[in-house]
Design a protein around this motif. Structure first.
Motif, PDB file in Angstrom:
ATOM      1  N   VAL A  89       0.836  -1.203   0.000  1.00 57.80           N
ATOM      2  CA  VAL A  89       0.000   0.000   0.000  1.00 57.80           C
ATOM      3  C   VAL A  89       0.875   1.257   0.000  1.00 57.80           C
ATOM      4  O   VAL A  89       0.664   2.179  -0.792  1.00 57.80           O
ATOM      5  CB  VAL A  89      -0.951   0.000   1.230  1.00 57.80           C
ATOM      6  CG1 VAL A  89      -1.597   1.376   1.412  1.00 57.80           C
ATOM      7  CG2 VAL A  89      -2.032  -1.058   1.070  1.00 57.80           C
ATOM      8  N   ALA A  90       1.868   1.286   0.875  1.00 59.13           N
ATOM      9  CA  ALA A  90       2.754   2.443   0.964  1.00 59.13           C
ATOM     10  C   ALA A  90       3.497   2.665  -0.355  1.00 59.13           C
ATOM     11  O   ALA A  90       3.635   3.800  -0.829  1.00 59.13           O
ATOM     12  CB  ALA A  90       3.750   2.254   2.109  1.00 59.13           C
ATOM     13  N   TYR A  91       3.953   1.577  -0.974  1.00 59.56           N
ATOM     14  CA  TYR A  91       4.698   1.658  -2.228  1.00 59.56           C
ATOM     15  C   TYR A  91       3.824   2.177  -3.364  1.00 59.56           C
ATOM     16  O   TYR A  91       4.227   3.049  -4.130  1.00 59.56           O
ATOM     17  CB  TYR A  91       5.245   0.269  -2.570  1.00 59.56           C
ATOM     18  CG  TYR A  91       5.942   0.180  -3.909  1.00 59.56           C
ATOM     19  CD1 TYR A  91       7.207   0.731  -4.093  1.00 59.56           C
ATOM     20  CD2 TYR A  91       5.338  -0.464  -4.989  1.00 59.56           C
ATOM     21  CE1 TYR A  91       7.854   0.649  -5.327  1.00 59.56           C
ATOM     22  CE2 TYR A  91       5.975  -0.552  -6.225  1.00 59.56           C
ATOM     23  CZ  TYR A  91       7.235   0.004  -6.378  1.00 59.56           C
ATOM     24  OH  TYR A  91       7.857  -0.087  -7.596  1.00 59.56           O
ATOM     25  N   CYS A  92       2.614   1.631  -3.493  1.00 65.36           N
ATOM     26  CA  CYS A  92       1.715   2.024  -4.585  1.00 65.36           C
ATOM     27  C   CYS A  92       1.232   3.467  -4.437  1.00 65.36           C
ATOM     28  O   CYS A  92       1.059   4.169  -5.432  1.00 65.36           O
ATOM     29  CB  CYS A  92       0.523   1.058  -4.661  1.00 65.36           C
ATOM     30  SG  CYS A  92       0.979  -0.598  -5.217  1.00 65.36           S
ATOM     31  N   THR A 142       3.722   6.823   9.273  1.00 66.71           N
ATOM     32  CA  THR A 142       5.102   7.158   8.919  1.00 66.71           C
ATOM     33  C   THR A 142       5.406   6.800   7.468  1.00 66.71           C
ATOM     34  O   THR A 142       6.104   7.534   6.764  1.00 66.71           O
ATOM     35  CB  THR A 142       6.086   6.406   9.849  1.00 66.71           C
ATOM     36  OG1 THR A 142       5.803   6.738  11.209  1.00 66.71           O
ATOM     37  CG2 THR A 142       7.526   6.784   9.535  1.00 66.71           C
ATOM     38  N   LEU A 143       4.858   5.673   7.008  1.00 64.81           N
ATOM     39  CA  LEU A 143       5.122   5.209   5.645  1.00 64.81           C
ATOM     40  C   LEU A 143       4.312   5.961   4.589  1.00 64.81           C
ATOM     41  O   LEU A 143       4.800   6.250   3.502  1.00 64.81           O
ATOM     42  CB  LEU A 143       4.818   3.706   5.537  1.00 64.81           C
ATOM     43  CG  LEU A 143       5.761   2.756   6.275  1.00 64.81           C
ATOM     44  CD1 LEU A 143       5.248   1.324   6.174  1.00 64.81           C
ATOM     45  CD2 LEU A 143       7.172   2.851   5.713  1.00 64.81           C
ATOM     46  N   ILE A 144       3.071   6.286   4.895  1.00 62.38           N
ATOM     47  CA  ILE A 144       2.176   6.880   3.893  1.00 62.38           C
ATOM     48  C   ILE A 144       2.408   8.383   3.732  1.00 62.38           C
ATOM     49  O   ILE A 144       2.262   8.924   2.635  1.00 62.38           O
ATOM     50  CB  ILE A 144       0.702   6.571   4.239  1.00 62.38           C
ATOM     51  CG1 ILE A 144       0.430   5.078   4.024  1.00 62.38           C
ATOM     52  CG2 ILE A 144      -0.247   7.390   3.377  1.00 62.38           C
ATOM     53  CD1 ILE A 144      -0.942   4.620   4.409  1.00 62.38           C
ATOM     54  N   VAL A 148       9.717   8.653   5.659  1.00 57.38           N
ATOM     55  CA  VAL A 148      10.936   7.878   5.368  1.00 57.38           C
ATOM     56  C   VAL A 148      11.288   8.074   3.892  1.00 57.38           C
ATOM     57  O   VAL A 148      10.413   8.370   3.072  1.00 57.38           O
ATOM     58  CB  VAL A 148      10.736   6.378   5.674  1.00 57.38           C
ATOM     59  CG1 VAL A 148      10.523   6.158   7.152  1.00 57.38           C
ATOM     60  CG2 VAL A 148       9.575   5.801   4.882  1.00 57.38           C
ATOM     61  N   PRO A 149      12.546   7.901   3.518  1.00 56.30           N
ATOM     62  CA  PRO A 149      12.956   8.076   2.115  1.00 56.30           C
ATOM     63  C   PRO A 149      12.234   7.113   1.178  1.00 56.30           C
ATOM     64  O   PRO A 149      11.866   5.998   1.572  1.00 56.30           O
ATOM     65  CB  PRO A 149      14.464   7.776   2.150  1.00 56.30           C
ATOM     66  CG  PRO A 149      14.870   8.003   3.561  1.00 56.30           C
ATOM     67  CD  PRO A 149      13.695   7.621   4.398  1.00 56.30           C
ATOM     68  N   THR A 150      12.051   7.559  -0.063  1.00 50.13           N
ATOM     69  CA  THR A 150      11.368   6.754  -1.076  1.00 50.13           C
ATOM     70  C   THR A 150      12.055   5.416  -1.288  1.00 50.13           C
ATOM     71  O   THR A 150      11.409   4.386  -1.454  1.00 50.13           O
ATOM     72  CB  THR A 150      11.312   7.515  -2.412  1.00 50.13           C
ATOM     73  OG1 THR A 150      10.609   8.741  -2.217  1.00 50.13           O
ATOM     74  CG2 THR A 150      10.607   6.699  -3.479  1.00 50.13           C
ATOM     75  N   LYS A 151      13.396   5.415  -1.264  1.00 46.79           N
ATOM     76  CA  LYS A 151      14.150   4.175  -1.472  1.00 46.79           C
ATOM     77  C   LYS A 151      13.835   3.143  -0.398  1.00 46.79           C
ATOM     78  O   LYS A 151      13.780   1.937  -0.672  1.00 46.79           O
ATOM     79  CB  LYS A 151      15.656   4.465  -1.488  1.00 46.79           C
ATOM     80  CG  LYS A 151      16.169   5.002  -2.818  1.00 46.79           C
ATOM     81  CD  LYS A 151      17.693   5.063  -2.825  1.00 46.79           C
ATOM     82  CE  LYS A 151      18.196   5.536  -4.189  1.00 46.79           C
ATOM     83  NZ  LYS A 151      19.673   5.599  -4.238  1.00 46.79           N
TER      84      LYS A 151
END
Length: 241
Positions: A89-92, A142-144, A148-151
């Protein structure tokens, strides 16, 4: 304006493109171009898959609630599934993929949270359930946002591939060790097989993201094994009675 070039990703992130295709089909009463038609079909199919995932874990949740027992359902497996769906979810969101290409992960994430809370509650650990909910909410925010950095989000999502495999292997091993699938729902397992198969197709057409494609391929294999286990052990145990 010939056929669709298989080397090109569908323009899934452009709402105007969807509107033009829909207008061509509905208002002008004619079939749109092949690329346009494929965009509409894969998008609608994507939302259909989101719907199947919405109901896929409901039989599992209801079965645990009805029996007031979570035996046979691996807690570690559920936690790992939650990590995988959450990172997806965070990645997409970070990649700005269209919702129809990943929305079922959001639904699955919520259902995994419910299952974790049920497993903790039925093992007499209500305080752990509350602490888990607070900690998990903080991590997801924190993720959404993201803080934190995209990487880091990308690497976390790549890690979800082996994590998903491990989570399914743990459940498969638990079934084999117990010679029983316990409260594992056959309906949920079958719906997950269908959803994984469909997602391989839509991921190829909508995102061309190899992380998503590999994730759904290994999910298809593991969910198929789980479904076959449910069928085998249910029949075997029925014969023994």
């Amino acid at each position: 304006m010939g056929g669709w070039d298989l080397t090109t990703t569908l323009p899934s992130g452009n709402p105007d493109h969807y509107f033009q295709c829909f207008q061509e089909l509905v208002e002008r009463h004619r079939l749109p171009q092949r690329q346009c038609m494929l965009t509409l079909v894969t998008t609608f199919f994507g939302y259909f898959l989101i719907g199947t995932v919405t109901i896929s874990q409901i039989p599992q949740i209801l079965k645990i609630l009805r029996r007031r027992n979570a035996s046979g359902v691996s807690f570690v497996s559920i936690i790992l599934m939650l990590q995988a769906s959450s990172s997806k979810v965070a990645y997409c969101v970070q990649q700005n993929f269209t919702f129809s290409a990943w929305g079922e992960n959001l639904v699955l994430m919520v259902e995994m949270v419910v299952l974790v809370l049920l497993l903790l509650s039925y093992n007499d650990r209500p305080i752990s359930a509350v602490c888990f909910m607070l900690f998990y909410t903080l991590i997801m925010l924190t993720l959404i946002i993201p803080l934190v950095p995209t990487k880091c989000i990308t690497y976390l999502n790549i890690c979800s591939i082996p994590v998903l495999s491990i989570s399914r292997i743990i459940q498969i091993y638990t079934n084999h060790k117990n010679h029983d699938t316990g409260q594992l729902s056959g309906t949920s397992s079958f719906l997950c097989v269908f959803q994984s198969f469909g997602r391989i197709s839509t991921s190829i057409l909508l995102t061309r993201d190899w992380i998503l494609i590999l994730t759904f391929v290994q999910l298809l294999i593991s969910n198929l094994i789980l479904t076959l286990q449910v069928i085998y052990y249910r029949r075997k145990n029925r014969k023994l009675k």
